[in-house]
Motif scaffolding. Structure first.
Motif, PDB file in Angstrom:
ATOM      1  N   ALA A 160       0.817  -1.218   0.000  1.00  0.00           N
ATOM      2  CA  ALA A 160       0.000   0.000   0.000  1.00  0.00           C
ATOM      3  C   ALA A 160       0.848   1.264   0.000  1.00  0.00           C
ATOM      4  O   ALA A 160       0.470   2.275  -0.581  1.00  0.00           O
ATOM      5  CB  ALA A 160      -0.935   0.003   1.209  1.00  0.00           C
ATOM      6  N   GLU A 161       1.986   1.236   0.645  1.00  0.00           N
ATOM      7  CA  GLU A 161       2.804   2.446   0.718  1.00  0.00           C
ATOM      8  C   GLU A 161       3.838   2.511  -0.409  1.00  0.00           C
ATOM      9  O   GLU A 161       4.534   3.507  -0.574  1.00  0.00           O
ATOM     10  CB  GLU A 161       3.506   2.533   2.074  1.00  0.00           C
ATOM     11  CG  GLU A 161       2.555   2.738   3.248  1.00  0.00           C
ATOM     12  CD  GLU A 161       1.690   3.984   3.092  1.00  0.00           C
ATOM     13  OE1 GLU A 161       2.248   5.078   3.014  1.00  0.00           O
ATOM     14  OE2 GLU A 161       0.453   3.842   3.026  1.00  0.00           O
ATOM     15  N   GLY A 162       3.983   1.404  -1.147  1.00  0.00           N
ATOM     16  CA  GLY A 162       4.905   1.384  -2.275  1.00  0.00           C
ATOM     17  C   GLY A 162       6.367   1.552  -1.913  1.00  0.00           C
ATOM     18  O   GLY A 162       7.147   2.091  -2.690  1.00  0.00           O
ATOM     19  N   GLY A 194      -3.901  -0.746   5.898  1.00  0.00           N
ATOM     20  CA  GLY A 194      -5.198  -1.172   5.359  1.00  0.00           C
ATOM     21  C   GLY A 194      -5.861  -0.080   4.528  1.00  0.00           C
ATOM     22  O   GLY A 194      -7.044  -0.168   4.195  1.00  0.00           O
ATOM     23  N   GLN A 195      -5.094   0.951   4.218  1.00  0.00           N
ATOM     24  CA  GLN A 195      -5.694   2.131   3.587  1.00  0.00           C
ATOM     25  C   GLN A 195      -6.404   1.858   2.269  1.00  0.00           C
ATOM     26  O   GLN A 195      -7.524   2.323   2.052  1.00  0.00           O
ATOM     27  CB  GLN A 195      -4.608   3.184   3.356  1.00  0.00           C
ATOM     28  CG  GLN A 195      -5.146   4.414   2.649  1.00  0.00           C
ATOM     29  CD  GLN A 195      -4.040   5.274   2.101  1.00  0.00           C
ATOM     30  OE1 GLN A 195      -3.010   5.458   2.748  1.00  0.00           O
ATOM     31  NE2 GLN A 195      -4.226   5.813   0.905  1.00  0.00           N
ATOM     32  N   LEU A 196      -5.758   1.124   1.371  1.00  0.00           N
ATOM     33  CA  LEU A 196      -6.345   0.980   0.032  1.00  0.00           C
ATOM     34  C   LEU A 196      -7.693   0.279   0.111  1.00  0.00           C
ATOM     35  O   LEU A 196      -8.648   0.656  -0.570  1.00  0.00           O
ATOM     36  CB  LEU A 196      -5.387   0.236  -0.908  1.00  0.00           C
ATOM     37  CG  LEU A 196      -3.968   0.811  -1.036  1.00  0.00           C
ATOM     38  CD1 LEU A 196      -3.224   0.158  -2.190  1.00  0.00           C
ATOM     39  CD2 LEU A 196      -3.966   2.326  -1.198  1.00  0.00           C
ATOM     40  N   ILE A 232      -4.621   2.963  13.278  1.00  0.00           N
ATOM     41  CA  ILE A 232      -6.019   3.356  13.100  1.00  0.00           C
ATOM     42  C   ILE A 232      -6.069   4.176  11.825  1.00  0.00           C
ATOM     43  O   ILE A 232      -5.353   5.171  11.699  1.00  0.00           O
ATOM     44  CB  ILE A 232      -6.488   4.222  14.292  1.00  0.00           C
ATOM     45  CG1 ILE A 232      -6.410   3.405  15.582  1.00  0.00           C
ATOM     46  CG2 ILE A 232      -7.899   4.747  14.068  1.00  0.00           C
ATOM     47  CD1 ILE A 232      -5.587   4.033  16.646  1.00  0.00           C
ATOM     48  N   GLU A 233      -6.881   3.738  10.866  1.00  0.00           N
ATOM     49  CA  GLU A 233      -6.942   4.439   9.587  1.00  0.00           C
ATOM     50  C   GLU A 233      -8.379   4.816   9.215  1.00  0.00           C
ATOM     51  O   GLU A 233      -9.096   4.022   8.631  1.00  0.00           O
ATOM     52  CB  GLU A 233      -6.313   3.580   8.485  1.00  0.00           C
ATOM     53  CG  GLU A 233      -4.827   3.330   8.712  1.00  0.00           C
ATOM     54  CD  GLU A 233      -4.147   2.635   7.548  1.00  0.00           C
ATOM     55  OE1 GLU A 233      -3.570   3.326   6.693  1.00  0.00           O
ATOM     56  OE2 GLU A 233      -4.214   1.393   7.477  1.00  0.00           O
ATOM     57  N   PRO A 234      -8.782   6.061   9.549  1.00  0.00           N
ATOM     58  CA  PRO A 234     -10.082   6.528   9.066  1.00  0.00           C
ATOM     59  C   PRO A 234      -9.979   6.935   7.601  1.00  0.00           C
ATOM     60  O   PRO A 234      -8.920   7.390   7.147  1.00  0.00           O
ATOM     61  CB  PRO A 234     -10.364   7.754   9.953  1.00  0.00           C
ATOM     62  CG  PRO A 234      -9.043   8.211  10.435  1.00  0.00           C
ATOM     63  CD  PRO A 234      -8.114   7.035  10.441  1.00  0.00           C
ATOM     64  N   GLY A 388       7.628  13.155  17.392  1.00  0.00           N
ATOM     65  CA  GLY A 388       7.756  13.416  15.956  1.00  0.00           C
ATOM     66  C   GLY A 388       6.444  13.022  15.302  1.00  0.00           C
ATOM     67  O   GLY A 388       5.376  13.278  15.855  1.00  0.00           O
ATOM     68  N   GLU A 389       6.520  12.329  14.149  1.00  0.00           N
ATOM     69  CA  GLU A 389       5.298  12.014  13.400  1.00  0.00           C
ATOM     70  C   GLU A 389       4.414  11.034  14.172  1.00  0.00           C
ATOM     71  O   GLU A 389       4.836   9.929  14.499  1.00  0.00           O
ATOM     72  CB  GLU A 389       5.673  11.404  12.046  1.00  0.00           C
ATOM     73  CG  GLU A 389       4.445  11.058  11.225  1.00  0.00           C
ATOM     74  CD  GLU A 389       4.772  10.242   9.982  1.00  0.00           C
ATOM     75  OE1 GLU A 389       5.923  10.300   9.492  1.00  0.00           O
ATOM     76  OE2 GLU A 389       3.868   9.528   9.512  1.00  0.00           O
ATOM     77  N   ILE A 390       3.185  11.458  14.435  1.00  0.00           N
ATOM     78  CA  ILE A 390       2.242  10.557  15.109  1.00  0.00           C
ATOM     79  C   ILE A 390       1.135  10.148  14.137  1.00  0.00           C
ATOM     80  O   ILE A 390       0.596   9.045  14.219  1.00  0.00           O
ATOM     81  CB  ILE A 390       1.692  11.209  16.402  1.00  0.00           C
ATOM     82  CG1 ILE A 390       0.991  10.186  17.300  1.00  0.00           C
ATOM     83  CG2 ILE A 390       0.767  12.391  16.108  1.00  0.00           C
ATOM     84  CD1 ILE A 390       0.797  10.646  18.740  1.00  0.00           C
TER      85      ILE A 390
HETATM   86  O1  4AD Z   1       2.794   7.589   7.621  1.00  0.00           O
HETATM   87  P1  4AD Z   1       2.393   6.156   7.453  1.00  0.00           P
HETATM   88  O2  4AD Z   1       3.355   5.253   6.786  1.00  0.00           O
HETATM   89  O3  4AD Z   1       1.010   6.223   6.663  1.00  0.00           O
HETATM   90  C1  4AD Z   1       0.297   5.167   6.185  1.00  0.00           C
HETATM   91  O4  4AD Z   1       0.543   4.011   6.377  1.00  0.00           O
HETATM   92  C2  4AD Z   1      -0.963   5.607   5.468  1.00  0.00           C
HETATM   93  N1  4AD Z   1      -1.462   4.441   4.718  1.00  0.00           N
HETATM   94  C3  4AD Z   1      -1.961   6.121   6.457  1.00  0.00           C
HETATM   95  C4  4AD Z   1      -3.234   6.574   5.820  1.00  0.00           C
HETATM   96  O5  4AD Z   1      -3.246   7.623   5.212  1.00  0.00           O
HETATM   97  N2  4AD Z   1      -4.294   5.802   5.936  1.00  0.00           N
HETATM   98  O6  4AD Z   1       2.015   5.535   8.866  1.00  0.00           O
HETATM   99  C5  4AD Z   1       1.012   6.114   9.671  1.00  0.00           C
HETATM  100  C6  4AD Z   1       1.473   6.227  11.103  1.00  0.00           C
HETATM  101  C7  4AD Z   1       2.724   7.075  11.312  1.00  0.00           C
HETATM  102  O7  4AD Z   1       2.410   8.437  11.375  1.00  0.00           O
HETATM  103  C8  4AD Z   1       3.244   6.531  12.626  1.00  0.00           C
HETATM  104  O8  4AD Z   1       2.542   7.101  13.719  1.00  0.00           O
HETATM  105  C9  4AD Z   1       2.884   5.072  12.548  1.00  0.00           C
HETATM  106  O9  4AD Z   1       1.844   4.946  11.597  1.00  0.00           O
HETATM  107  N3  4AD Z   1       4.022   4.242  12.142  1.00  0.00           N
HETATM  108  C10 4AD Z   1       4.712   3.448  12.970  1.00  0.00           C
HETATM  109  N4  4AD Z   1       4.567   3.194  14.287  1.00  0.00           N
HETATM  110  C11 4AD Z   1       5.420   2.322  14.860  1.00  0.00           C
HETATM  111  N5  4AD Z   1       6.395   1.660  14.182  1.00  0.00           N
HETATM  112  C12 4AD Z   1       6.569   1.873  12.856  1.00  0.00           C
HETATM  113  N6  4AD Z   1       7.501   1.197  12.197  1.00  0.00           N
HETATM  114  C13 4AD Z   1       5.697   2.799  12.197  1.00  0.00           C
HETATM  115  N7  4AD Z   1       5.583   3.234  10.919  1.00  0.00           N
HETATM  116  C14 4AD Z   1       4.563   4.105  10.914  1.00  0.00           C
END
Ligand code: 4AD
Ligand code: MG
Length: 466
Positions: A160-162, A194-196, A232-234, A388-390
Motif C-alpha cells: 500500500a505504501e509502495g 489497510g488504507q487501500l 487506526i486508519e479513518p 515526531g510524526e504521530i
Molecule cells: O505515515 P504512514 O506510513 O502512513 C500510512 O501508512 C498511510 N497508509 C496512512 C493513511 O493515510 N491511511 O504511517 C502512519 C502512522 C505514522 O504516522 C506513525 O505514527 C505510525 O503509523 N508508524 C509506525 N509506528 C510504529 N512503528 C513503525 N515502524 C511505524 N511506521 C509508521
C-alpha cells in the motif's frame, strides 16, 4: 470482588473476597494486594497469631492469594480503607529466591527481558490500562460520529505504501520460488497498511475506520519504530485535506481528554514516575512540562498548521544547537524531513503540535492527490513533542488519469491494483484519510520514551521473543 470496586465502597464492616497477587508482605502482618484492576493495592491486615510460621512463609511478593475479610477504615497513612483478614488461601506460590519482580526499582531493559511478568509492576499495569482505554476511546470517537469499523485483510498481495518494506507470507519450501504453487497462488505479504481497502469501503459506506495490526520490515532500531504495530486508519468520502487535518486534531484531542478524565490515577502515577526519572537527568535535558502538563497542553492549544515549504524555510535558516547543524542537512527544497527536523519544529520553534501539509510529491506515496503546482501533493503529517510524526495522511488522488500517471512515474504495478483504479472509474469522489500509529499515541499519553514499553510483546529487528 475487584479492588477497584472495593475502593469505592463505604467501610461499613462489609465482608469482601479478594483475589490477587501479593505486592509486598511486611512484618508478617500487612499484605499489599493488587489484582490489576487499578494502580492501587489494598492493605490486608493479617492476625499472624492465627497462622503457623510455615504457612506465612509462603506469602511472598508474587504469590497468588484469595483473601476473605472485612472492609474497615484504615488507621494507616495514605489509604482510606483496609481489610481485616479472616481467611487466606494460597492459590499459587512464587519462590522469593527465583521470582524476578521484587518490590524495588527494576530497569526498563531488565523488564523487557521479563516481558511475560512485567505487567505485574505498577508502571506496566498502568501503561496497559491506559492502552486499553485509548483503544476503546478510538471506537467511541468514531462510533459517535457515525463512522463504520471495517477490517482490512492482514494477508495481502499489495504494498500500500509502495516502499517495499513487507514481510513475505509463504508456505513454499525454502528455495522454491514458484509462487504459483504457493498457498495463495501468488506472492503474499503481511499488510503495511489497510488504507487501500479502507478507501474502497469509504466509497460505499461514506466514513469508515480500520484499527488493526500492521507490519513493516524496515530495519530501524529506534525508540519509535516497531516491526509489528497497530494502526487506526479513518477514510472519508467527500473530505478535503483541510477536513482531514481538522478531524485528525479533533480526534487526538478527544483521545487525550477522554483518557485524562477516565485514567486519572494511572496517569498521576506515571506523572510521578517520570518526574523522578527526570530528576536523574542533567537540567538542560529535562522536560519543561510534566506528563500531565504536556497532555493538557495538547488538549487546550490549537495545532500549528504550516506547509512543507514554510517548514523548509524555517529549518534552512535555523541554528538548532549553536555549534552543530542537523545531522541530515536541510539545504535543497524537496529533501525528506527526519525526526530531528520534526522535533525541532515542534519542541523548539513552535513549542506546540504541528500539522505539516503539501509535501513534495517525490517523498510521498503514489496515492496522494497532486496539487495544481505539479510539485506538491495534498499530504499531511501531525508532529508531536517527544514523538515526531504521530499521524500521516492525505487527500487521495481521485482522478484516474492523474493517478495512472503517478503510478507510471513511481513504477507501481497497475495490473495488481486494478481494483484500486476501478474506484476512480466508477463514482469517484474526492476523499481523504490518515493513519495514527497506536503505539506512538500510547507513548505520548504515558510519557514512555521507548516504544518497546507500550506494547505487551514488541517485535523489532532481531527480536521476536515471547
Ligand atoms: O505515515 P504512514 O506510513 O502512513 C500510512 O501508512 C498511510 N497508509 C496512512 C493513511 O493515510 N491511511 O504511517 C502512519 C502512522 C505514522 O504516522 C506513525 O505514527 C505510525 O503509523 N508508524 C509506525 N509506528 C510504529 N512503528 C513503525 N515502524 C511505524 N511506521 C509508521
Ligand atoms: Mg508517514
Amino acid at each position: 470482588m475487584k479492588i477497584i470496586e472495593v475502593l469505592k465502597l463505604e467501610a461499613k464492616e462489609q465482608k469482601v473476597i479478594l483475589n490477587g497477587w501479593v505486592r509486598s508482605f511486611r512484618a508478617n502482618r500487612f499484605i499489599a494486594l493488587n489484582d490489576g484492576s487499578t494502580i492501587e493495592s489494598i492493605q490486608c491486615v493479617v492476625d499472624f497469631e492465627k497462622y503457623d510460621e510455615e504457612f506465612l512463609k509462603q506469602i511472598n511478593t508474587g504469590t497468588a492469594v484469595s483473601i476473605e475479610g472485612t472492609l474497615v477504615p484504615s488507621m494507616g497513612k495514605g489509604q482510606k480503607l483496609e481489610v481485616t483478614v479472616s481467611d487466606i488461601k494460597i492459590v499459587g506460590l512464587a519462590d522469593p529466591d527465583k521470582y524476578p519482580i521484587q518490590p524495588k526499582k527494576h530497569s526498563m531493559e531488565f523488564l523487557r527481558e521479563k516481558a511475560h511478568l512485567r505487567v505485574r509492576t505498577s508502571t506496566f499495569s498502568a501503561i496497559m490500562r491506559v492502552r486499553s482505554f485509548l483503544a476503546q476511546s478510538v471506537h467511541q470517537f468514531f462510533q459517535q460520529k457515525g463512522f463504520f469499523y471495517v477490517n482490512a485483510p492482514i494477508i495481502t498481495t499489495n504494498d500500500a505504501e509502495g516502499v517495499g518494506e513487507m514481510f513475505n507470507v509463504s508456505t513454499l519450501k525454502v528455495g522454491d520460488k514458484d509462487f504459483s504453487k504457493d498457498f495463495f497462488g501468488e506472492k503474499t505479504y503481511l499488510t503495511v497498511s489497510g488504507q487501500l481497502e479502507a478507501e474502497t469501503y469509504a466509497l460505499g459506506l461514506g466514513e469508515v475506520y480500520t484499527f488493526g495490526p500492521t507490519f513493516r520490515a524496515e530495519n530501524s532500531n529506534t525508540s519509535r519504530h516497531l516491526a509489528e504495530f497497530w494502526m487506526i486508519e479513518p477514510e472519508m468520502a467527500f473530505y478535503t485535506l483541510q477536513n482531514n487535518m481538522d478531524l485528525a486534531e479533533e480526534f487526538l484531542k478527544f483521545l487525550l481528554k477522554n483518557t485524562l478524565e477516565n485514567c486519572r490515577k494511572d496517569l498521576e502515577f506515571l506523572n510521578d514516575y517520570h518526574l523522578k526519572e527526570e530528576k536523574q537527568k542533567p537540567e538542560r535535558d529535562r522536560n519543561k512540562l510534566s506528563l500531565l502538563e504536556r497532555i493538557e497542553f495538547v488538549i487546550n492549544n490549537g495545532f500549528k498548521k504550516i506547509s512543507y515549504t514554510e517548514a523548509f524555510e524555517i529549518l534552512k535558516n535555523c541554528n538548532p544547537n549553536k555549534k552543530k547543524k542537523f545531522t541530515y542537512p536541510i539545504d535543497k527544497w524537496g529533501v525528506d524531513l527526519q525526526s530531528e527536523h520534526e522535533r525541532y519544529l515542534v519542541e523548539k520553534h513552535f513549542e506546540c503540535p504541528v500539522t505539516l501539509y503539501d509535501y513534495p510529491k517525490e517523498i510521498k506515496a503514489f496515492y496522494m492527490r497532486l496539487n495544481d503546482d505539479d510539485k506538491t501533493v495534498a499530504a499531511m503529517d501531525v508532529l508531536f513533542p517527544g514523538i515526531g510524526e504521530i499521524i500521516g495522511g492525505s487527500q487521495r488522488e481521485e482522478r484516474l488519469d492523474v493517478l495512472e500517471n503517478r503510478m507510471n512515474e513511481m513504477d507501481i504495478d497497475k495490473k495488481q491494483l486494478w481494483w484500486y483504479l476501478e474506484l476512480r472509474r466508477f463514482g469517484s469522489v474526492p476523499h481523504s484519510g490518515f493513519g495514527l500509529g497506536f503505539e506512538r499515541l500510547v507513548q505520548f499519553t504515558t510519557g514512555m520514551s521507548n516504544i518497546r514499553d507500550v506494547i505487551p510483546y514488541p517485535r523489532t529487528p532481531q527480536n521476536a521473543s515471547f
